[in-house]
Scaffold this motif. Structure first.
Motif, PDB file in Angstrom:
ATOM      1  N   ASP A 286       0.805  -1.219   0.000  1.00  0.00           N
ATOM      2  CA  ASP A 286       0.000   0.000   0.000  1.00  0.00           C
ATOM      3  C   ASP A 286       0.841   1.273   0.000  1.00  0.00           C
ATOM      4  N   TYR A 287       2.120   1.167  -0.310  1.00  0.00           N
ATOM      5  CA  TYR A 287       3.076   2.250  -0.060  1.00  0.00           C
ATOM      6  C   TYR A 287       2.843   3.489  -0.927  1.00  0.00           C
ATOM      7  N   THR A 288       2.236   3.329  -2.082  1.00  0.00           N
ATOM      8  CA  THR A 288       2.046   4.475  -2.971  1.00  0.00           C
ATOM      9  C   THR A 288       0.789   5.273  -2.638  1.00  0.00           C
ATOM     10  N   PHE A 289      -0.075   4.737  -1.796  1.00  0.00           N
ATOM     11  CA  PHE A 289      -1.336   5.443  -1.540  1.00  0.00           C
ATOM     12  C   PHE A 289      -1.725   5.489  -0.056  1.00  0.00           C
ATOM     13  N   THR A 290      -0.806   5.117   0.831  1.00  0.00           N
ATOM     14  CA  THR A 290      -1.102   5.138   2.262  1.00  0.00           C
ATOM     15  C   THR A 290       0.023   5.841   3.002  1.00  0.00           C
ATOM     16  N   ARG A 291      -0.343   6.687   3.926  1.00  0.00           N
ATOM     17  CA  ARG A 291       0.655   7.409   4.718  1.00  0.00           C
ATOM     18  C   ARG A 291       1.096   6.551   5.899  1.00  0.00           C
ATOM     19  N   TYR A 292       2.404   6.295   5.960  1.00  0.00           N
ATOM     20  CA  TYR A 292       3.001   5.599   7.105  1.00  0.00           C
ATOM     21  C   TYR A 292       3.529   6.641   8.085  1.00  0.00           C
ATOM     22  N   SER A 293       3.364   6.372   9.362  1.00  0.00           N
ATOM     23  CA  SER A 293       3.835   7.283  10.401  1.00  0.00           C
ATOM     24  C   SER A 293       4.944   6.615  11.210  1.00  0.00           C
ATOM     25  N   SER A 294       5.911   7.420  11.632  1.00  0.00           N
ATOM     26  CA  SER A 294       6.970   6.909  12.509  1.00  0.00           C
ATOM     27  C   SER A 294       6.596   7.062  13.978  1.00  0.00           C
ATOM     28  N   LYS A 295       5.442   7.646  14.238  1.00  0.00           N
ATOM     29  CA  LYS A 295       4.997   7.887  15.612  1.00  0.00           C
ATOM     30  C   LYS A 295       4.475   6.588  16.231  1.00  0.00           C
ATOM     31  N   LYS A 296       4.875   6.297  17.445  1.00  0.00           N
ATOM     32  CA  LYS A 296       4.409   5.102  18.131  1.00  0.00           C
ATOM     33  C   LYS A 296       2.895   5.180  18.335  1.00  0.00           C
ATOM     34  N   GLY A 297       2.249   4.057  18.105  1.00  0.00           N
ATOM     35  CA  GLY A 297       0.804   3.984  18.299  1.00  0.00           C
ATOM     36  C   GLY A 297      -0.016   4.409  17.110  1.00  0.00           C
ATOM     37  N   VAL A 298       0.646   4.981  16.079  1.00  0.00           N
ATOM     38  CA  VAL A 298      -0.061   5.356  14.850  1.00  0.00           C
ATOM     39  C   VAL A 298       0.171   4.246  13.827  1.00  0.00           C
ATOM     40  N   MET A 299      -0.833   3.426  13.655  1.00  0.00           N
ATOM     41  CA  MET A 299      -0.733   2.252  12.791  1.00  0.00           C
ATOM     42  C   MET A 299      -1.977   2.187  11.915  1.00  0.00           C
ATOM     43  N   HIS A 300      -1.897   1.431  10.837  1.00  0.00           N
ATOM     44  CA  HIS A 300      -3.048   1.333   9.948  1.00  0.00           C
ATOM     45  C   HIS A 300      -3.172  -0.064   9.368  1.00  0.00           C
ATOM     46  N   GLY A 301      -4.354  -0.348   8.875  1.00  0.00           N
ATOM     47  CA  GLY A 301      -4.619  -1.602   8.176  1.00  0.00           C
ATOM     48  C   GLY A 301      -5.825  -1.410   7.284  1.00  0.00           C
ATOM     49  N   PHE A 302      -6.335  -2.513   6.751  1.00  0.00           N
ATOM     50  CA  PHE A 302      -7.435  -2.440   5.783  1.00  0.00           C
ATOM     51  C   PHE A 302      -8.558  -3.404   6.155  1.00  0.00           C
ATOM     52  N   THR A 303      -9.769  -2.972   5.914  1.00  0.00           N
ATOM     53  CA  THR A 303     -10.975  -3.798   5.976  1.00  0.00           C
ATOM     54  C   THR A 303     -11.463  -4.053   7.399  1.00  0.00           C
ATOM     55  N   TYR A 304     -10.598  -4.565   8.278  1.00  0.00           N
ATOM     56  CA  TYR A 304     -11.051  -4.844   9.631  1.00  0.00           C
ATOM     57  C   TYR A 304      -9.896  -4.765  10.614  1.00  0.00           C
ATOM     58  N   GLY A 305     -10.271  -4.608  11.861  1.00  0.00           N
ATOM     59  CA  GLY A 305      -9.284  -4.578  12.934  1.00  0.00           C
ATOM     60  C   GLY A 305      -9.996  -4.673  14.268  1.00  0.00           C
ATOM     61  N   TYR A 306      -9.209  -4.822  15.315  1.00  0.00           N
ATOM     62  CA  TYR A 306      -9.794  -4.878  16.649  1.00  0.00           C
ATOM     63  C   TYR A 306      -8.780  -4.430  17.679  1.00  0.00           C
ATOM     64  N   ILE A 307      -9.296  -4.041  18.844  1.00  0.00           N
ATOM     65  CA  ILE A 307      -8.471  -3.806  20.023  1.00  0.00           C
ATOM     66  C   ILE A 307      -8.879  -4.859  21.033  1.00  0.00           C
ATOM     67  N   ARG A 308      -7.931  -5.660  21.434  1.00  0.00           N
ATOM     68  CA  ARG A 308      -8.221  -6.786  22.333  1.00  0.00           C
ATOM     69  C   ARG A 308      -7.645  -6.507  23.710  1.00  0.00           C
ATOM     70  N   SER A 309      -8.472  -6.657  24.731  1.00  0.00           N
ATOM     71  CA  SER A 309      -8.023  -6.618  26.115  1.00  0.00           C
ATOM     72  C   SER A 309      -8.387  -7.959  26.742  1.00  0.00           C
ATOM     73  N   TYR A 310      -7.364  -8.794  26.918  1.00  0.00           N
ATOM     74  CA  TYR A 310      -7.572 -10.175  27.363  1.00  0.00           C
ATOM     75  C   TYR A 310      -8.468 -10.887  26.342  1.00  0.00           C
ATOM     76  N   ASP A 311      -9.671 -11.333  26.738  1.00  0.00           N
ATOM     77  CA  ASP A 311     -10.506 -12.063  25.778  1.00  0.00           C
ATOM     78  C   ASP A 311     -11.687 -11.232  25.275  1.00  0.00           C
ATOM     79  N   MET A 312     -11.620  -9.916  25.471  1.00  0.00           N
ATOM     80  CA  MET A 312     -12.667  -9.020  24.981  1.00  0.00           C
ATOM     81  C   MET A 312     -12.173  -8.272  23.741  1.00  0.00           C
ATOM     82  N   TYR A 313     -12.975  -8.317  22.685  1.00  0.00           N
ATOM     83  CA  TYR A 313     -12.627  -7.691  21.413  1.00  0.00           C
ATOM     84  C   TYR A 313     -13.519  -6.486  21.152  1.00  0.00           C
ATOM     85  N   ASP A 314     -12.916  -5.339  20.904  1.00  0.00           N
ATOM     86  CA  ASP A 314     -13.627  -4.185  20.373  1.00  0.00           C
ATOM     87  C   ASP A 314     -13.290  -4.111  18.888  1.00  0.00           C
ATOM     88  N   PHE A 315     -14.286  -4.319  18.055  1.00  0.00           N
ATOM     89  CA  PHE A 315     -14.094  -4.650  16.637  1.00  0.00           C
ATOM     90  C   PHE A 315     -14.601  -3.544  15.735  1.00  0.00           C
TER      91      PHE A 315
END
Length: 558
Positions: free
Chosen positions: A112-141
């Motif tokens: 995705d390098y030609t059309f997505t901005r990458y950041s060097s800042k910690k905690g700034v991440m990206h993906g496509f279509t789906y993702g989640y934040i998991r705390s133990y066995d609980m998913y925030d989707f």
């Protein structure tokens, strides 16, 4: 829980830029932005009374990240590394690579390098279509429900407690309606959120059989021939219903799919499929990359009009494999007619009616069109392949995953494995799609929820042989066990008849895991910890992903 804040929308018409930030429907004489938020589904669609050019359509959410939170954001395509990260994680682009090297090897084209901005800042991440934040066995989707209208980039800024979802639409020209964003936001267990997401996409769970078999690639790479393959076949112990897959190397050049290398296959490929049937050892499968051609191919030389071109009329390079390769235009009628002949010949004349491994599919949508997003193009490309393949099973590879949800039987979920653990040291500085056994294993673990929902996951091959590779016994064991646990494709490039007692024991231990369920996975630095359910008993498997100098630690849980 992700808390919805607002939609940001911007467009151009009549030479002027207009923008709005809102959490509700807004309308004027030019456009209507319809915003809905009901039952965990948030949508933002656009209707226009005049031609407009879209600039932005995004949703913003607030989220309280915790120190224990793990963030998963799905990578762009099959090969893109996709694992859970801590909240101070970050992703690396290819902009650190010297430009002459990056241009020569076209590293930017694989992801995705030609059309997505990458950041060097910690905690700034990206993906496509789906993702989640998991705390133990609980998913925030968070997951897109309409990638066929355009891919959705999901970005976290953990330090600021924000999650953003951007619909691919920049420079898209519309004259009436654009479906826009449609997101499922949910909280619950892994099973609950993934089941609900696929239910909302109207993709039922799939009873896809697990396939076993042999592929020539990791034993011979392109150095295959009629003699070599028939020898492999005769010496193998694959069963009648297994797959014997011929990989890259049978054609004279990539793109020239009707031109068999006669020096390697003097009797043609039909002689190989006939021998497979005669011996009763497996069903014939074959590899091809339908949307690309290499520079030395006759197709490239003779059909420049079939090549994909960017908005400036320049041909689009796909990457540096082979002699360098280029993308093909799936909307060109001459090329579509050629592909139809290719598929008809391969399936009906050469006898490869069981499985087609279709590779480098991302090339079809490297550049968007004025009237179509990358997601629209990729959806059209997969629909074309499905029509051409008919009832023959498709194993997709090198493809944005959402584009093949519910449309192919099997799909690769990681990069290529390697004959070593994590490739050469200098390759670790390259693109996220590079070959790596370790990365492939981790992708298989963290994309495991797609297996049986979207398609049957292909974790690539297992290699247990102790020759022609530099992996330790524990590394090879790890690869086989993860493949058995997470996938629906159980392929190898080994000759199992050459296995000694150690390899036979590793095989039996791995195959015994194929019916087990992964309950949870945790990646702590370089230690992978899986909790599985075997015979109604919980068990812990621990793998040291750094070098795996010892066998996995197994522990039964009460």
């Amino acid at each position: 829980m992700l808390r919805f804040r607002h939609i940001k929308f911007a467009y151009i018409t009549g030479g002027k830029v207009y923008s709005v930030t809102t959490d509700k429907t807004v309308e004027n004489q030019r456009v209507k932005l319809t915003v809905t938020n009901k039952d965990g589904v948030i949508s933002a669609s656009v209707s226009s009374a005049t031609p407009i050019e879209l600039l932005r359509l995004s949703a913003e959410f607030e989220y309280e990240f915790k120190s224990v939170s793990r963030v998963y954001l799905n990578g762009y395509q099959s090969w893109t590394d996709s694992v859970e990260h801590p909240i101070n994680g970050r992703l690396r682009s290819v902009d650190h690579i010297p430009k002459p090297i990056a241009d020569k090897y076209a590293f930017s084209q694989y992801g995705d390098y030609t059309f997505t901005r990458y950041s060097s800042k910690k905690g700034v991440m990206h993906g496509f279509t789906y993702g989640y934040i998991r705390s133990y066995d609980m998913y925030d989707f968070i997951g897109s429900l309409n990638e066929n209208s355009g891919f959705t980039t999901i970005r976290t800024d953990c330090g600021f407690g924000r999650v953003l979802a951007f619909k691919e639409c920049s420079e898209l020209h519309i004259e009436d309606h654009f479906e826009g964003l449609k997101l499922y936001i949910g909280s619950g267990s892994e099973e609950e959120v993934f089941d609900r997401w696929f239910e909302l996409m109207d993709i039922p769970k799939r009873d896809i059989p697990k396939i076993h078999g042999y592929t020539s690639w990791y034993r011979h790479y392109q150095d295959i021939s009629e003699e070599i393959l028939i020898k492999d076949l005769e010496q193998s112990d694959i069963g009648e219903d297994d797959i014997f897959q011929i990989d890259d190397g049978w054609q004279t050049a990539v793109g020239d799919w009707l031109s068999i290398d006669e020096k390697k296959f003097p009797s043609g490929l039909k002689a190989v499929t006939d021998r497979i049937a005669e011996l009763g050892k497996g069903k014939a499968g074959i590899w091809l990359a339908p949307f690309v051609c290499e520079e030395k191919s006759e197709l490239f030389k003779s059909h420049k009009d079939w090549l994909l071109k960017d908005k400036n009329g320049r041909v689009v390079k796909g990457g540096s494999n082979w002699s360098g390769f280029y993308a093909l235009d799936i909307y060109n009628e001459g090329f579509r007619a050629y592909l139809k002949e290719v598929f008809d010949t391969i399936i009906n004349k050469w006898g490869f009616g069981r499985l087609l491994k279709l590779d480098f599919l991302y090339a079809a949508c490297i550049v968007p069109r004025r009237d179509k997003t990358r997601g629209m193009i990729m959806a059209d490309a997969i629909d074309l392949l499905r029509e051409l393949a008919g009832d023959t099973a498709i194993l997709g590879c090198g493809v944005p995953l959402a584009s093949v949800f519910g449309k192919v039987e099997y799909c690769r979920v990681g990069c290529d494995v390697s004959l070593d653990w994590d490739d050469k040291p200098y390759m670790k500085l390259m693109h996220r799609e590079r070959p790596s056994t370790m990365n492939c294993i981790l992708n298989s673990v963290f994309r495991r929820q797609l297996n049986g929902r979207a398609f049957g996951c292909d974790p690539d091959v297992y290699l247990l042989r102790d020759t022609e590779n530099t992996m330790t016994a524990a590394q090879r064991r790890c690869l086989a066990e993860i493949n058995a646990l997470t996938g629906s494709v159980w392929f190898t490039s080994d000759n199992a008849k050459d296995y000694g007692d150690e390899q036979k024991k590793m095989y039996q231990d791995a195959i015994a895991l194929s019916g087990c369920k992964v309950i949870s996975a945790e990646l702590n630095r370089k230690e992978l910890v899986l909790q599985i359910l075997r015979d109604d008993k919980k068990e812990i498997l621990t793998y040291d992903m750094r070098d795996i100098l010892s066998l996995p630690v197994k522990k039964l849980l009460p």
